[in-house]
Scaffold this motif. Structure first.
Motif, PDB file in Angstrom:
ATOM      1  N   PRO A  68      -0.453  -0.280  75.912  1.00  0.00           N
ATOM      2  CA  PRO A  68      -1.545   0.054  74.996  1.00  0.00           C
ATOM      3  C   PRO A  68      -1.060   0.495  73.627  1.00  0.00           C
ATOM      4  CG  PRO A  68      -1.222   1.811  76.594  1.00  0.00           C
ATOM      5  CD  PRO A  68      -0.346   0.677  77.020  1.00  0.00           C
ATOM      6  N   SER A  69       0.244   0.741  73.496  1.00  0.00           N
ATOM      7  CA  SER A  69       0.823   1.138  72.212  1.00  0.00           C
ATOM      8  C   SER A  69       2.308   0.799  72.231  1.00  0.00           C
ATOM      9  CB  SER A  69       0.604   2.640  71.967  1.00  0.00           C
ATOM     10  OG  SER A  69       0.992   2.991  70.650  1.00  0.00           O
ATOM     11  N   ALA A  70       2.992   1.087  71.139  1.00  0.00           N
ATOM     12  CA  ALA A  70       4.416   0.777  71.042  1.00  0.00           C
ATOM     13  C   ALA A  70       5.239   1.651  71.990  1.00  0.00           C
ATOM     14  CB  ALA A  70       4.890   0.974  69.609  1.00  0.00           C
ATOM     15  N   ALA A  71       6.484   1.254  72.216  1.00  0.00           N
ATOM     16  CA  ALA A  71       7.344   1.940  73.172  1.00  0.00           C
ATOM     17  C   ALA A  71       8.154   3.049  72.508  1.00  0.00           C
ATOM     18  CB  ALA A  71       8.291   0.941  73.829  1.00  0.00           C
ATOM     19  N   CYS A  72       8.615   3.980  73.343  1.00  0.00           N
ATOM     20  CA  CYS A  72       9.566   5.000  72.926  1.00  0.00           C
ATOM     21  C   CYS A  72      10.449   5.345  74.128  1.00  0.00           C
ATOM     22  CB  CYS A  72       8.868   6.246  72.395  1.00  0.00           C
ATOM     23  SG  CYS A  72       7.919   7.159  73.647  1.00  0.00           S
ATOM     24  N   ASP A  73      11.595   5.946  73.852  1.00  0.00           N
ATOM     25  CA  ASP A  73      12.488   6.385  74.928  1.00  0.00           C
ATOM     26  C   ASP A  73      13.428   7.503  74.467  1.00  0.00           C
ATOM     27  OD1 ASP A  73      14.331   5.038  73.329  1.00  0.00           O
ATOM     28  OD2 ASP A  73      14.659   3.390  74.729  1.00  0.00           O
ATOM     29  N   GLY A  74      13.104   8.135  73.345  1.00  0.00           N
ATOM     30  CA  GLY A  74      14.013   9.093  72.724  1.00  0.00           C
ATOM     31  C   GLY A  74      14.445  10.239  73.614  1.00  0.00           C
ATOM     32  N   TYR A  75      13.531  10.804  74.379  1.00  0.00           N
ATOM     33  CA  TYR A  75      13.881  11.952  75.211  1.00  0.00           C
ATOM     34  C   TYR A  75      15.054  11.648  76.143  1.00  0.00           C
ATOM     35  CZ  TYR A  75       9.758  14.794  74.009  1.00  0.00           C
ATOM     36  OH  TYR A  75       8.817  15.562  73.373  1.00  0.00           O
TER      37      TYR A  75
ATOM     38  N   GLY B 240      18.313  12.257  74.563  1.00  0.00           N
ATOM     39  CA  GLY B 240      18.482  13.541  73.901  1.00  0.00           C
ATOM     40  C   GLY B 240      18.020  13.554  72.462  1.00  0.00           C
ATOM     41  N   LYS B 241      17.129  12.638  72.105  1.00  0.00           N
ATOM     42  CA  LYS B 241      16.620  12.506  70.744  1.00  0.00           C
ATOM     43  C   LYS B 241      15.132  12.848  70.710  1.00  0.00           C
ATOM     44  CE  LYS B 241      20.580  10.967  69.278  1.00  0.00           C
ATOM     45  NZ  LYS B 241      21.430  11.773  68.358  1.00  0.00           N
ATOM     46  N   PRO B 242      14.520  12.917  69.527  1.00  0.00           N
ATOM     47  CA  PRO B 242      13.073  13.117  69.473  1.00  0.00           C
ATOM     48  C   PRO B 242      12.346  12.081  70.317  1.00  0.00           C
ATOM     49  CG  PRO B 242      14.001  13.403  67.285  1.00  0.00           C
ATOM     50  CD  PRO B 242      15.118  12.920  68.168  1.00  0.00           C
ATOM     51  N   GLY B 243      11.327  12.513  71.052  1.00  0.00           N
ATOM     52  CA  GLY B 243      10.680  11.650  72.029  1.00  0.00           C
ATOM     53  C   GLY B 243      10.088  10.380  71.472  1.00  0.00           C
ATOM     54  N   LEU B 244       9.649  10.389  70.212  1.00  0.00           N
ATOM     55  CA  LEU B 244       8.985   9.207  69.654  1.00  0.00           C
ATOM     56  C   LEU B 244       9.960   8.128  69.190  1.00  0.00           C
ATOM     57  CD1 LEU B 244       9.537   9.766  66.466  1.00  0.00           C
ATOM     58  CD2 LEU B 244       7.391  11.025  66.568  1.00  0.00           C
ATOM     59  N   GLU B 245      11.252   8.390  69.281  1.00  0.00           N
ATOM     60  CA  GLU B 245      12.218   7.383  68.862  1.00  0.00           C
ATOM     61  C   GLU B 245      12.390   6.304  69.935  1.00  0.00           C
ATOM     62  OE1 GLU B 245      15.969   8.827  67.553  1.00  0.00           O
ATOM     63  OE2 GLU B 245      15.118  10.218  66.076  1.00  0.00           O
ATOM     64  N   LEU B 246      12.778   5.124  69.498  1.00  0.00           N
ATOM     65  CA  LEU B 246      13.117   4.032  70.406  1.00  0.00           C
ATOM     66  C   LEU B 246      14.608   3.735  70.213  1.00  0.00           C
ATOM     67  CD1 LEU B 246      12.224   1.890  72.460  1.00  0.00           C
ATOM     68  CD2 LEU B 246      11.763   0.348  70.543  1.00  0.00           C
ATOM     69  N   ARG B 247      15.415   4.108  71.204  1.00  0.00           N
ATOM     70  CA  ARG B 247      16.861   3.987  71.114  1.00  0.00           C
ATOM     71  C   ARG B 247      17.412   2.826  71.925  1.00  0.00           C
ATOM     72  NH1 ARG B 247      18.891   7.319  67.248  1.00  0.00           N
ATOM     73  NH2 ARG B 247      20.839   7.450  68.427  1.00  0.00           N
ATOM     74  N   ARG B 248      16.520   2.098  72.599  1.00  0.00           N
ATOM     75  CA  ARG B 248      16.964   1.062  73.528  1.00  0.00           C
ATOM     76  C   ARG B 248      17.933   0.069  72.887  1.00  0.00           C
ATOM     77  NH1 ARG B 248      12.140  -1.170  74.740  1.00  0.00           N
ATOM     78  NH2 ARG B 248      12.369  -2.960  73.353  1.00  0.00           N
ATOM     79  N   GLN B 249      17.607  -0.368  71.695  1.00  0.00           N
ATOM     80  CA  GLN B 249      18.425  -1.393  71.060  1.00  0.00           C
ATOM     81  C   GLN B 249      19.846  -0.900  70.785  1.00  0.00           C
ATOM     82  OE1 GLN B 249      15.416  -0.428  70.163  1.00  0.00           O
ATOM     83  NE2 GLN B 249      14.119  -2.113  69.471  1.00  0.00           N
ATOM     84  N   ASP B 250      19.994   0.416  70.638  1.00  0.00           N
ATOM     85  CA  ASP B 250      21.313   0.973  70.318  1.00  0.00           C
ATOM     86  C   ASP B 250      22.247   0.956  71.522  1.00  0.00           C
ATOM     87  OD1 ASP B 250      20.249   1.477  67.854  1.00  0.00           O
ATOM     88  OD2 ASP B 250      19.819   3.587  68.272  1.00  0.00           O
ATOM     89  N   HIS B 251      21.702   0.669  72.700  1.00  0.00           N
ATOM     90  CA  HIS B 251      22.507   0.770  73.920  1.00  0.00           C
ATOM     91  C   HIS B 251      22.703  -0.582  74.591  1.00  0.00           C
ATOM     92  CE1 HIS B 251      22.502   5.222  73.980  1.00  0.00           C
ATOM     93  NE2 HIS B 251      21.381   5.054  73.308  1.00  0.00           N
ATOM     94  N   TYR B 252      22.409  -1.660  73.856  1.00  0.00           N
ATOM     95  CA  TYR B 252      22.629  -3.009  74.373  1.00  0.00           C
ATOM     96  C   TYR B 252      23.329  -3.849  73.320  1.00  0.00           C
ATOM     97  CZ  TYR B 252      19.779  -2.038  78.438  1.00  0.00           C
ATOM     98  OH  TYR B 252      19.299  -1.525  79.612  1.00  0.00           O
TER      99      TYR B 252
END
Length: 300
Positions: free
Chosen positions: A278-285, A288-300
């Motif tokens: 229903p909205s964009a993704a996030c995975d920051g928590y 260990g980052k702010p919850g609204l961040e999306l860090r997925r791309q940084d780990h692939y």
């Protein structure tokens, strides 16, 4: 294999929609299903007897069923409802406040829900002694904190991680969905029924900020850790939780199932799921980052 759990429906859906939804769930790949109203006691489309009927349907399909208690208890009637759930005599219970833990202590094994604020090993030890057989990681905890908890958890205590859905962030005695319509909480006219995925709150710049869900405030973004399922399994996580949404939940479940069976890559599944969110993704928590961040791309 890592188990998949479907959390309780956090929104207020019409009765027919709920029964139709769980017919689908009965045929899905989830292993564990949490049932019940955890947000607001004014939501009366289903009563406890109805939830027990749904539980019977799911048990017949081979699912493990857990009845969830309300997270914020404000009245004597809500205490009475919580005690009925705790004393149901048939199904395990997820305790979402310490009052429920007190009712369940020494009676039946229970699940320590995500709202109990479990942040250290001694607390897990205490809950295990009181009868907890599984605990759900607090939503804002990251993988490093979880790794420490897993090293300290008592033997036999399962660990569950909230892996998909809008994150429940806070509860209030006020109903913000009713307030949005200038209605008092006691005469809310069941406004939540109009918002199957909650009521989106935006900033003046039209950026998605939060979601109002009655007395509950959620993240506007959708937490999605499908790409971390195999890493969770290696860490020792036992269960990954998917939170129901207004549509396409079955597709999300299927994507998670294919990743845990290593039939699909996590990053590819995450990208696919974005079309159903229903909205964009996030995975920051998780990182260990702010919850609204999306860090997925940084780990692939």
């Amino acid at each position: 294999m890592l188990k998949l759990a479907l959390g309780p429906i956090l929104y207020y859906w019409p009765r027919a929609s709920v029964f139709e939804f769980y017919q689908m769930v009965a045929e899905s790949a989830v292993d564990i299903v949490y049932l019940g109203e955890t947000v607001c006691s004014r939501r009366h489309e289903l009563r406890l007897a109805d939830w027990l009927d749904v539980a019977d349907l799911l048990i017949a399909s081979g699912k493990e069923v857990v009845l969830s208690t309300q997270a914020l208890i404000e009245s004597g009637s809500e205490v009475a409802s919580m005690r009925k759930i705790a004393e149901n005599g048939r199904f395990a219970v997820e305790a979402n406040d310490m009052g429920a833990v007190r009712c369940l202590q020494g009676v039946v094994p229970f699940v320590a829900g995500p709202h109990l604020n479990l942040y250290n090993g001694p607390t897990l030890e205490l809950l295990a002694k009181l009868g907890a057989r599984r605990w759900v990681m607090p939503l804002e905890m990251g993988r490093d904190g979880l790794a420490q908890m897993l090293r300290e958890r008592p033997a036999g205590l399962e660990t569950e991680v909230f892996a998909y859905g809008r994150m429940p962030l806070a509860f209030s005695a006020r109903c913000f969905t009713a307030r949005n319509r200038n209605l008092p909480k006691d005469d809310c006219q069941f406004s939540c029924l109009e918002h199957p995925d909650g009521l989106l709150l935006q900033t003046k710049e039209h950026a998605s900020f939060l979601v109002l869900n009655g007395t509950q405030t959620q993240s506007a973004l959708v937490y999605n850790l499908v790409h971390e399922l195999l890493a969770m399994r290696e860490m020792g996580v036992d269960v990954a939780r998917i939170s129901p949404q207004g549509s396409d939940t079955e597709r999300v479940i299927d994507a998670f199932d294919r990743v845990r069976r290593q039939e699909s890559e996590g990053a590819a599944a995450a990208a696919q799921i974005e079309a159903w969110q229903p909205s964009a993704a996030c995975d920051g928590y998780w990182y260990g980052k702010p919850g609204l961040e999306l860090r997925r791309q940084d780990h692939y």
